[in-house]
Design a protein around this motif. Structure first.
Motif, PDB file in Angstrom:
ATOM      1  N   UNK A  77       0.857  -1.168   0.000  1.00 58.75           N
ATOM      2  CA  UNK A  77       0.000   0.000   0.000  1.00 58.75           C
ATOM      3  C   UNK A  77       0.899   1.225   0.000  1.00 58.75           C
ATOM      4  N   UNK A  78       0.616   2.189  -0.852  1.00 56.33           N
ATOM      5  CA  UNK A  78       1.459   3.384  -0.911  1.00 56.33           C
ATOM      6  C   UNK A  78       0.594   4.635  -0.889  1.00 56.33           C
ATOM      7  N   UNK A  79       1.162   5.700  -0.348  1.00 53.85           N
ATOM      8  CA  UNK A  79       0.503   6.996  -0.359  1.00 53.85           C
ATOM      9  C   UNK A  79       0.486   7.541  -1.786  1.00 53.85           C
ATOM     10  N   UNK A  80      -0.475   8.414  -2.105  1.00 51.32           N
ATOM     11  CA  UNK A  80      -0.564   8.972  -3.470  1.00 51.32           C
ATOM     12  C   UNK A  80       0.405  10.127  -3.678  1.00 51.32           C
ATOM     13  N   UNK A  81       1.690   9.833  -3.572  1.00 55.90           N
ATOM     14  CA  UNK A  81       2.723  10.861  -3.775  1.00 55.90           C
ATOM     15  C   UNK A  81       3.837  10.285  -4.629  1.00 55.90           C
ATOM     16  N   UNK A  82       4.563  11.151  -5.287  1.00 55.93           N
ATOM     17  CA  UNK A  82       5.681  10.706  -6.115  1.00 55.93           C
ATOM     18  C   UNK A  82       6.717   9.959  -5.279  1.00 55.93           C
ATOM     19  N   UNK A  83       7.053  10.500  -4.099  1.00 55.63           N
ATOM     20  CA  UNK A  83       8.084   9.871  -3.266  1.00 55.63           C
ATOM     21  C   UNK A  83       7.702   8.439  -2.901  1.00 55.63           C
ATOM     22  N   UNK A 101      -3.744   7.380   2.929  1.00 58.31           N
ATOM     23  CA  UNK A 101      -2.377   7.385   3.438  1.00 58.31           C
ATOM     24  C   UNK A 101      -1.584   8.611   2.997  1.00 58.31           C
ATOM     25  N   UNK A 102      -2.248   9.561   2.384  1.00 54.95           N
ATOM     26  CA  UNK A 102      -1.558  10.776   1.933  1.00 54.95           C
ATOM     27  C   UNK A 102      -1.075  11.604   3.117  1.00 54.95           C
ATOM     28  N   UNK A 103       0.077  12.248   2.947  1.00 53.00           N
ATOM     29  CA  UNK A 103       0.544  13.218   3.936  1.00 53.00           C
ATOM     30  C   UNK A 103      -0.466  14.359   3.989  1.00 53.00           C
ATOM     31  N   UNK A 104      -0.503  15.076   5.095  1.00 49.41           N
ATOM     32  CA  UNK A 104      -1.413  16.214   5.203  1.00 49.41           C
ATOM     33  C   UNK A 104      -1.133  17.212   4.085  1.00 49.41           C
ATOM     34  N   UNK A 105      -2.202  17.779   3.538  1.00 49.96           N
ATOM     35  CA  UNK A 105      -2.070  18.825   2.530  1.00 49.96           C
ATOM     36  C   UNK A 105      -1.662  20.115   3.237  1.00 49.96           C
ATOM     37  N   UNK A 106      -0.439  20.573   2.980  1.00 52.88           N
ATOM     38  CA  UNK A 106       0.069  21.768   3.644  1.00 52.88           C
ATOM     39  C   UNK A 106      -0.229  23.052   2.867  1.00 52.88           C
ATOM     40  N   UNK A 107      -1.154  22.969   1.934  1.00 53.89           N
ATOM     41  CA  UNK A 107      -1.591  24.164   1.237  1.00 53.89           C
ATOM     42  C   UNK A 107      -0.452  24.931   0.594  1.00 53.89           C
ATOM     43  N   UNK A 108      -0.425  26.229   0.804  1.00 51.18           N
ATOM     44  CA  UNK A 108       0.597  27.072   0.182  1.00 51.18           C
ATOM     45  C   UNK A 108       1.987  26.849   0.768  1.00 51.18           C
ATOM     46  N   UNK A 145      -6.125  15.029   9.070  1.00 51.94           N
ATOM     47  CA  UNK A 145      -5.231  14.003   8.535  1.00 51.94           C
ATOM     48  C   UNK A 145      -5.200  12.792   9.466  1.00 51.94           C
ATOM     49  N   UNK A 146      -5.117  13.033  10.772  1.00 53.72           N
ATOM     50  CA  UNK A 146      -5.079  11.946  11.742  1.00 53.72           C
ATOM     51  C   UNK A 146      -6.353  11.117  11.683  1.00 53.72           C
ATOM     52  N   UNK A 147      -7.492  11.760  11.521  1.00 52.97           N
ATOM     53  CA  UNK A 147      -8.769  11.048  11.486  1.00 52.97           C
ATOM     54  C   UNK A 147      -8.851  10.090  10.304  1.00 52.97           C
ATOM     55  N   UNK A 148      -8.395  10.508   9.125  1.00 56.37           N
ATOM     56  CA  UNK A 148      -8.494   9.612   7.965  1.00 56.37           C
ATOM     57  C   UNK A 148      -7.499   8.462   8.061  1.00 56.37           C
ATOM     58  N   UNK A 172       4.716   5.394   3.110  1.00 63.65           N
ATOM     59  CA  UNK A 172       4.073   6.700   3.257  1.00 63.65           C
ATOM     60  C   UNK A 172       5.052   7.678   3.902  1.00 63.65           C
ATOM     61  N   UNK A 173       4.608   8.903   4.109  1.00 61.52           N
ATOM     62  CA  UNK A 173       5.459   9.932   4.688  1.00 61.52           C
ATOM     63  C   UNK A 173       5.374   9.885   6.212  1.00 61.52           C
ATOM     64  N   UNK A 174       6.243  10.684   6.845  1.00 61.84           N
ATOM     65  CA  UNK A 174       6.387  10.619   8.303  1.00 61.84           C
ATOM     66  C   UNK A 174       5.136  11.055   9.059  1.00 61.84           C
TER      67      UNK A 174
END
Length: 229
Positions: A77-83, A101-108, A145-148, A172-174
């Motif tokens: 299982x992998x997060x939806x990120x390039x890394x 499993x995506x890292x939190x969206x940090x917006x700008x 992010x924690x809830x999902x 996934x990310x940290x």
């Protein structure tokens, strides 16, 4: 030394990829990924690399119908990120993308150095550090992010109940790992954020009748392979 930055889904860590290739016993890093921006799924450029197995049950990628498939050798299982996708590819694994499993969206702030944000938006950064429900960057709060992540963990544990001996791998990310550790240990999000996690380290959670047990945290994957091989 890399400059510490807020994660961005289109970024990949070449140092981690090189280490992943060594872990898999190969130096082939030719497989790359593309990312078209928020709301899209990164795709590996080689045909067939992003595999979404057809399994009865949930049809969506990473759905619970694919849990038992991911317990088989070569799947993760992998997060939806390039890394995450490139790390799985460098390790020779077949990635099953899971949006939860995506890292939190940090917006700008995504991709920006911490030092720059601290200089340009000190009050906003202070709010984000003190309040897990805050999202001054316009993205996703730590609470959301924690809830999902914890929701996916609990669904997965329920699916695996009674099926001992079928481990699965998550890349996934940290931030996601910290959320999982916090859930297992009953820690609030800001306390779980204190875990220091190195690139391509491993953290293992085991299913118990009462929930989750932490087997190890932040173990160097390459060094562990040298010791156990």
């Amino acid at each position: 030394m890399r400059t510490a930055c807020f994660p961005a889904p289109e970024q990949a860590d070449r140092a981690s990829l090189a280490k992943a290739a060594l872990l898999a016993g190969t130096a082939d890093l030719a497989r790359t990924a593309s990312y078209a921006g928020p709301g899209t799924r990164p795709e590996l450029r080689e045909p067939g690399e992003l595999r979404e197995p057809g399994v009865s049950g949930d049809a969506e990628p990473g759905g619970l119908g694919e849990i038992l498939t991911a317990g088989q050798a070569g799947a993760a299982f992998v997060a939806p990120s390039v890394a995450a996708l490139q790390t799985a590819s460098a390790m020779g694994l077949a990635p099953i993308v899971v949006d939860a499993l995506a890292e939190a969206d940090h917006g700008r702030w995504g991709g920006l150095p911490y030092t720059r944000v601290a200089q340009e938006e000190p009050d906003a950064l202070a709010s984000w550090l003190a309040d897990p429900g805050a999202a001054p960057h316009g993205g996703e709060s730590l609470d959301r992010m924690t809830a999902r992540v914890t929701g996916w963990l609990d669904e997965t544990r329920a699916r695996f109940d009674g099926r001992r001996g079928r481990p699965f791998l998550v890349i996934c990310d940290s931030g996601v790992i910290r959320a999982a550790l916090g859930h297992a240990l009953g820690l609030p999000p800001l306390h779980a954020a204190r875990f220091d996690l190195a690139p391509l380290s491993t953290t293992e959670l085991a299913v118990t009748r009462g929930g989750w047990r932490v087997a190890h945290v932040n173990r160097d994957a390459l060094e562990h392979r040298k010791v156990t091989s």
